[in-house]
Design an enzyme around this catalytic site. Structure first.
Site, PDB file in Angstrom:
ATOM      1  CG  ASP A  17      -0.281   0.018   2.543  1.00 17.94           C
ATOM      2  OD1 ASP A  17       0.914   0.381   2.623  1.00 17.94           O
ATOM      3  OD2 ASP A  17      -0.953  -0.285   3.546  1.00 17.94           O
ATOM      4  CB  ILE A  61     -11.990 -20.352   2.281  1.00 16.30           C
ATOM      5  CG1 ILE A  61     -10.540 -20.598   1.883  1.00 16.30           C
ATOM      6  CG2 ILE A  61     -12.064 -19.801   3.693  1.00 16.30           C
ATOM      7  CD1 ILE A  61      -9.688 -19.346   1.910  1.00 16.30           C
TER       8      ILE A  61
END
EC number: 3.1.2.23
Length: 141
Positions: A17, A61
């Protein structure tokens, strides 16, 4: 003791980021790759083969619990250690421990995640969990 498989992931500038630390969704992308790597290294065939031979499309998942211990940045090389923590009838818990080696040579835990996954088939309308194949458990033990 659970079988453990490791893989390495170099962090690139684009994985970070604006603060220069790994943008957290990238960890989940790498954990998913580590999950598939685990099964390949244990001897399971690629999903494109299991879907043809058994109808198994993969291991989606159901739940993920991640704890972040410290930050990582570009040019770090992460070691992702993956094992099956627990086999259940229709699911399993896959643990990932992500670490890096510091310039001084110490191994530092970066994050850890436990994922609950299932082996899934597509019944034509939706994905559904199936019993974990016994031969897959044997290959991964």
């Amino acid at each position: 003791m659970a079988r453990s498989i490791t893989m390495q992931q170099r962090i690139e500038f684009g994985d970070c980021d604006p603060a220069g630390i790994v943008w957290f969704p990238n960890y989940h992308r790498w954990l998913d790759a580590a999950s598939r790597n685990y099964f390949i290294k244990c001897g399971l065939p690629p999903w494109r083969q299991t879907v043809v031979e058994r109808g198994i499309v993969g291991t989606p998942i159901v739940s993920c619990n991640a704890s972040f211990v410290c930050t990582a940045s570009y040019d770090d090389v992460l070691t992702i250690e993956t094992c099956i923590k627990e086999w259940r009838r229709k699911s399993f818990v896959q643990r990932h421990s992500v670490s890096r080696t510091t310039p001084g040579g110490d191994v530092q835990l970066v994050m850890r995640a436990d994922e609950i996954r299932v082996f899934a088939m597509n019944d034509g309308e939706r994905l559904r969990a199936i019993e974990v194949p016994a031969d897959y458990i044997e290959l991964c033990s």
